[in-house]
Design an enzyme around this catalytic site. Structure first.
Site, PDB file in Angstrom:
ATOM      1  CE  LYS A  92      44.276  30.763  44.275  1.00 49.24           C
ATOM      2  NZ  LYS A  92      45.627  32.103  43.955  1.00 49.24           N
ATOM      3  NE  ARG A  93      36.875  37.975  43.353  1.00 46.67           N
ATOM      4  CZ  ARG A  93      35.443  38.210  42.232  1.00 46.67           C
ATOM      5  NH1 ARG A  93      34.021  38.236  42.356  1.00 46.67           N
ATOM      6  NH2 ARG A  93      35.973  39.042  41.454  1.00 46.67           N
TER       7      ARG A  93
END
Ligand code: GLU
Length: 540
Positions: free
Chosen positions: A260-261
């Site tokens: 997700k980063r």
């Protein structure tokens, strides 16, 4: 690539424990493209054996994402096929059968060791030199009588594979990694069926691939360490071992596994961020595969002709969002205008629902780009952006031609569909304007640039009755002002741009003006004159 003469059958076998992530989507694409290129069959199999994490919702999401990308499967959920069912939870009987076959051939044995005993042995071994080397095979050589008695007494047990000790190294061919070899002595007698009767992943997956006549197993290289074990199961079942192709990982630009980063990671997120499915598919196909090391635009239909396992890269690939944006722009520009207009619709609709305050008359954007009420009397902040978008939406259906004319104004600089509303909304503000404060500062209030004079002179040109409201003519007449006013073109025209479009980076100015109602253009310019220069210009 394989000795087998069997017709090519490949499968994509997602576990519905989450959305369709980029890595899995790429695996699906390679399977699909390979099947198409080989005139083979593309099977979709749902590996829903993890009852805690598998959900119907995730199944739906995966199917939707695959449909959106155009990855149609020949056999699987919704379409059925001769090798069904295509959900692992519905295939238990076939695993039972396969296990019975192994038992019959003395290739599997029951293990009565309790979990506690196994855990204790493992903990002990880990403390010793050499560490834990797998199950110590306590139950492998129990006498037939003892086994029969303990089974008859319903003693809890698992079933394990009886790894042939005289086997020699386990070998298989991988289309990406080449000839692979694993020493047999590190293969422990793996569990096939658990005490509770459920089957393990390694066993179920091999049974399914055998029963579904899969010829090529194309999957992520996180499964590479499972493969030698699976090869032993194929052999025990007397089945032909498929050709494998393990795909190296996709990493983020920082060298870490995608997460997700790194922004969007699931196919649906990319769809929702305004990417076209063909562009995403093309982009993902090139993350780990290349046609010739150079070609970047390979539309899906072409991929289906040219895809080959030989050209899968051994090295991990790096996800570069800028390249995806660029590629999406290329695909957007390829869309026929009418399709582009259709594609723009949901984005305008969404923007109109989202809405944001816009003042009646004149208002400002704040730092983040959202519109803000201004303290000025002109600004009665009760209208919404929505109005502009709603008008744009209505215009799509009522005035297709208008959209065909807007298209060339923005298409060159467009990378994603979600950018459309912000890029065209100024055309639908009517007699209102939303000003970007930075543009006001840099253009209208620029020291010594005489923006007020430039704006007034341009307004007078635009108000002339003898000029047709056409981009080329209005532009020429305005440009002609440069000489008498002794002004650089930029200083002459940028103020007009800001006063009509609200900022200094809008699409082509005069083409935009020509699409707008003249009265709206005049009103906007006057609003800006009053607000920024405090001039009460006389009505023309
Ligand atoms: N269900 C496995 C996964 O989602 C794939 C198994 C396989 O391709 O062999 O990782």
């Amino acid at each position: 690539m394989t000795d087998s003469q069997r017709p090519v059958r490949v499968r994509f076998a997602p576990s519905p424990t989450g959305k369709l992530h980029l890595g899995s989507a790429r695996t699906a694409i390679y399977n699909w493209a390979f099947a198409r290129a080989q005139n083979g069959t593309f099977v979709l199999r749902i590996e829903d054996t993890d009852p805690e994490r598998s959900t119907q919702e995730n199944v739906d999401i995966i199917l939707r994402a695959m449909n959106w990308m155009g990855l149609t499967w020949d056999e699987g959920p919704e379409v059925g096929g001769p090798y069904g069912p295509y959900f692992q939870t519905q295939r238990t009987a076939t695993y039972e059968e396969a296990l019975a076959l192994l038992i019959e051939h003395d290739a599997a044995y029951p293990c009565f060791c309790s979990k506690e005993t196994l855990d204790a042995k493992r903990a002990q071994a880990e403390k010793e030199e050499g560490g834990y080397a797998g199950y110590d095979r306590t139950c492998r050589d129990l006498s037939a009588d003892e086994v029969a008695a303990r089974l008859a007494a319903n003693e809890p047990h698992t079933w394990r594979l009886k790894v042939p000790l005289d086997h020699g190294p386990v070998r298989f061919t991988d289309a990406v990694y080449g000839e692979m070899e694993f020493p047999i002595d590190v293969m422990d007698d793996m569990i096939l069926q658990r005490t509770d009767g459920t089957f393990t992943y390694n066993f179920a997956v091999v049974c399914d691939d055998v029963n579904m006549a899969i010829t090529h197993v194309i999957r992520g290289d996180d499964h590479l360490s499972n493969t030698p074990r699976q090869v032993l199961i194929y052999e025990a079942l007397g089945a032909e071992v498929p050709l494998f192709a393990h795909l190296p990982m996709i990493l983020g630009e920082d060298g870490h596994k995608l997460s997700k980063r790194h922004g969007a990671t699931s196919v649906e997120q990319f769809r929702d961020e305004g990417y076209l499915s063909d562009a995403l598919l093309n982009f993902l196909a090139l993350l780990g595969w290349s046609l010739d090391g150079e070609t970047t635009i390979i539309p899906p239909a072409e991929l289906c002709e040219v895809f080959s396992l030989e050209r899968i890269n051994k090295k991990h690939s790096v996800f570069d969002p800028k390249k995806l944006d660029w590629m999406n722009g290329v695909y957007l520009r390829e869309l026929p205008v009418q399709e582009w207009v259709e594609a723009a619709k949901p984005w305008l609709a969404e923007a109109s629902v989202r809405g944001a305050n816009v003042a009646d008359g004149l208002s400002y954007l704040d730092e983040e780009g959202a519109s803000q009420d201004t303290p000025l009397p002109l600004a009665e902040a009760d209208e919404t952006w929505s109005a502009a978008y709603e008008e744009a939406l209505a215009a799509i259906d009522e005035d297709r031609e208008l959209f065909s004319e807007i298209y060339p104004l923005i298409i060159e600089r467009l990378n994603r569909l979600d950018e459309i509303p912000a890029k065209i909304e100024y055309l639908f503000w009517g007699p209102n304007i939303v000003l970007d404060p930075k543009s006001v500062k840099k253009v209208l209030l620029k020291e010594g640039a005489r923006a007020d004079e430039a704006l007034q002179a341009c307004l007078e040109v635009l108000e002339r009755d003898d000029l047709p409201w056409e981009a080329a003519i209005l532009e020429e007449e305005c440009r002609n002002l440069a000489e008498p006013l002794d002004m650089k073109l930029k200083n002459l025209l940028q103020p007009l741009r800001v006063a009509v479009c609200g900022n200094m980076v809008s699409p082509p100015l005069f083409e935009s003006i020509a699409l707008m109602d003249p009265e709206d253009v005049y009103t906007r310019i006057r609003l800006v004159q009053d607000e920024v220069f405090g001039t009460d210009t006389p009505e023309a």
